[in-house]
Enzyme design. Structure first.
Site, PDB file in Angstrom:
ATOM      1  N   SER A 137      18.787  17.550 -17.097  1.00  0.00           N
ATOM      2  CA  SER A 137      18.535  18.660 -17.065  1.00  0.00           C
ATOM      3  C   SER A 137      19.206  19.379 -17.967  1.00  0.00           C
ATOM      4  O   SER A 137      19.774  19.688 -18.086  1.00  0.00           O
ATOM      5  CB  SER A 137      17.869  19.258 -15.832  1.00  0.00           C
ATOM      6  OG  SER A 137      17.050  20.638 -15.836  1.00  0.00           O
TER       7      SER A 137
ATOM      8  N   HIS B  17       0.838  -1.151   0.026  1.00  0.00           N
ATOM      9  CA  HIS B  17       0.157  -0.109   0.003  1.00  0.00           C
ATOM     10  C   HIS B  17       0.557   0.678  -0.288  1.00  0.00           C
ATOM     11  O   HIS B  17       0.045   2.170   1.026  1.00  0.00           O
ATOM     12  CB  HIS B  17      -1.004  -0.158   0.962  1.00  0.00           C
ATOM     13  CG  HIS B  17      -1.643  -1.103   1.416  1.00  0.00           C
ATOM     14  ND1 HIS B  17      -2.983  -1.117   0.805  1.00  0.00           N
ATOM     15  CD2 HIS B  17      -2.018  -2.635   1.941  1.00  0.00           C
ATOM     16  CE1 HIS B  17      -3.555  -2.461   0.856  1.00  0.00           C
ATOM     17  NE2 HIS B  17      -2.759  -2.960   1.817  1.00  0.00           N
TER      18      HIS B  17
ATOM     19  N   LYS C  79      21.050  17.121 -12.414  1.00  0.00           N
ATOM     20  CA  LYS C  79      20.063  16.005 -12.295  1.00  0.00           C
ATOM     21  C   LYS C  79      20.399  14.659 -12.603  1.00  0.00           C
ATOM     22  O   LYS C  79      20.806  15.094 -14.013  1.00  0.00           O
ATOM     23  CB  LYS C  79      19.442  17.166 -12.551  1.00  0.00           C
ATOM     24  CG  LYS C  79      17.684  16.507 -12.433  1.00  0.00           C
ATOM     25  CD  LYS C  79      16.997  17.386 -12.378  1.00  0.00           C
ATOM     26  CE  LYS C  79      15.328  17.152 -11.129  1.00  0.00           C
ATOM     27  NZ  LYS C  79      14.972  15.660 -12.661  1.00  0.00           N
TER      28      LYS C  79
ATOM     29  N   GLU D 129      11.555   5.858 -17.845  1.00  0.00           N
ATOM     30  CA  GLU D 129      10.611   6.467 -18.447  1.00  0.00           C
ATOM     31  C   GLU D 129      10.061   6.430 -20.014  1.00  0.00           C
ATOM     32  O   GLU D 129       9.074   5.920 -20.159  1.00  0.00           O
ATOM     33  CB  GLU D 129      11.441   8.221 -17.982  1.00  0.00           C
ATOM     34  CG  GLU D 129      10.732   8.606 -17.172  1.00  0.00           C
ATOM     35  CD  GLU D 129      11.727   9.901 -16.935  1.00  0.00           C
ATOM     36  OE1 GLU D 129      11.518  10.789 -15.675  1.00  0.00           O
ATOM     37  OE2 GLU D 129      12.375  10.341 -17.430  1.00  0.00           O
TER      38      GLU D 129
END
Length: 453
Positions: free
Chosen positions: A316, A186, A322, A329
């Site tokens: 980025s 959960h 970053k 993705e």
């Protein structure tokens, strides 16, 4: 630009003089402006191999003049060697049952064959797209056959890619086997597991998907060639079907066999749907894995930061240093597309009527897109993301030490009620369960350590 007049049953059509396609294709390209993409190279190869196999069968059964048949075979060989591919101009989504693409193929082969016979393009009284190149065939049996062949051409690479992913996950499972971490249900803290066991479960999932795909591959090896218009085999000479399928198996290097029930082979797209479902199931499993990796790699300060991901490029354009889970993705987006393609295939499969399913081009576009994405990207995902993952051992250990949920492991020793009280006390005071049980004399440090073995 110079033009010639090419003629079909509807009349004359102006065609570029140097084009090898003819009147039917000339009409079709004006009507079927859909995706903006011409047909997939696998479909072109599959269709040309079918035409070559049919010509061999027609020669052997004496249905066609040997000179005409040999010219067709030579024309097919030229195309299979890479010539005239640009002449296959019909959109991937075209007429029902793929008639437009079948005729595009017939016309190109006919005009190449005419030149081999030292005739001019369009002199179809010497060798005709329908009467000779399409002899003993229909779009209704050639397109379903081409679908199976075109997909099978991709499928070996798909299977290799899935197997590669499973092996990568198994290696990580072994590498991470000793790294205990907090489990989650959960999205909340749960009992400890190991990072290795999580990856072992991922490997089990992809291996199960692999087995489904291999099973579906076998269904695709049964082909409709020889069924002609309605599965009755009308207009085929005796012995044609066995020879044609045998020749197609030989030139494609695929273990193809004739589908026993030819009407079924034209009516039903079970084999396609079966594979599409297997690819969807694979996508669902990989999507879950990619999501978990993105969550475990989130941070490095404000996220879970349990996994380190390899930097494949700057994350980025504005934030220096970053690192994003870009490959995960991308994998998500691929999985979404595969799931969407399966929906299209499913709707198309049930949309056939009576003796024919006409939704073939749309189905094949989806299937080739899905298999292309898997075979192209999954090896990159495995090698450049999965193989490069690292474990943040300190973070994993601290999460276990600091999570009150490990009080569950004490329940058999001290009871549910006392364990619940310790859980609340840990949350209220900020003290770890270890600190509380040791300070209260309930357990020693060594006994607490033994809980995590």
């Amino acid at each position: 630009m110079k033009y010639r007049l090419d003629e079909d049953s509807l009349g004359k059509v102006k065609i570029p003089a140097d084009a090898y396609y003819g009147a039917f294709t000339g009409r079709a390209i004006k009507q079927y402006h859909v995706t903006g993409n011409t047909s997939h190279e696998n479909l072109i190869k599959a269709f040309v191999m079918i035409k070559r196999s049919a010509a061999v069968a027609n020669i052997k059964t004496k249905a066609i003049d040997a000179k005409q048949g040999k010219a067709i075979i030579s024309a097919c060989d030229k195309i299979l060697a890479g010539k005239h591919i640009e002449q296959f101009v019909v959109d991937m989504i075209n007429s029902g049952a793929g008639t437009a693409f079948n005729m595009n193929t017939n016309e190109v082969i006919a005009n190449v064959a005419l030149e081999i016979l030292q005739k001019k393009k369009g002199q179809y009284h010497y060798l005709h797209p329908n009467d000779h190149v399409n002899m003993s065939q229909s779009s209704n049996d050639t397109y379903p056959t081409a679908m199976h062949v075109a997909i099978l051409m991709n499928l070996d690479d798909v299977i290799l890619a899935v197997n590669m992913l499973t092996k990568s996950l198994k290696r990580k499972a072994k590498e991470f086997s000793a790294y205990k971490k907090i489990g989650r249900t959960h999205l909340m803290d749960a009992l400890p597991v190991t990072l290795g066991s999580e990856f072992a479960a991922y490997a089990t999932a992809t291996n199960n998907a692999y087995r489904e795909i291999v099973s579906a591959q076998k269904e695709l090896q049964h082909v409709a060639l020889g069924g002609t218009a309605v599965g009755s085999g009308a207009n085929t000479p005796k012995g044609y079907r066995k020879i044609a399928v045998s020749e197609l198996a030989k030139i494609s290097k695929l273990p193809l066999v004739p589908e026993k029930d030819m009407q079924y082979a034209l009516q039903s797209r079970f084999a396609i749907v079966n594979l599409s479902g297997a690819l969807r199931n694979l996508a669902l499993e990989i999507n879950k894995i990619a999501n978990d990796i993105r969550l475990m790699a989130s941070g490095p300060v404000a996220g879970l930061s349990e996994l380190g991901i390899p930097a494949v490029h700057a994350g980025s354009s504005i934030m220096p240093g970053k690192v994003n889970p870009s490959l995960a993705e991308c994998m998500n987006m691929i999985c979404f597309n595969i799931i969407g393609n399966d929906t299209t295939v499913s709707y198309s499969a049930q949309a056939g009527q009576f003796e024919l399913n006409v939704m073939l081009p749309g189905m094949l576009k989806c299937m080739l897109e899905s298999t292309d994405m898997i075979k192209n990207f999954l090896p990159i995902f495995s090698a450049n993301l999965i193989d490069g993952l690292s474990a943040n051992k300190d973070k994993l250990r601290n999460n276990i030490e600091n999570s009150p949920v490990i009080v569950t492991l004490l329940t058999p020793k001290i009871g549910y009620q006392k364990s619940a009280q310790l859980f609340k006390e840990s949350l209220n005071t900020g003290k770890t369960i270890r600190e509380l049980v040791v300070s209260k004399g309930l357990m020693t440090d060594k006994q607490v350590d033994a809980l995590f073995v």
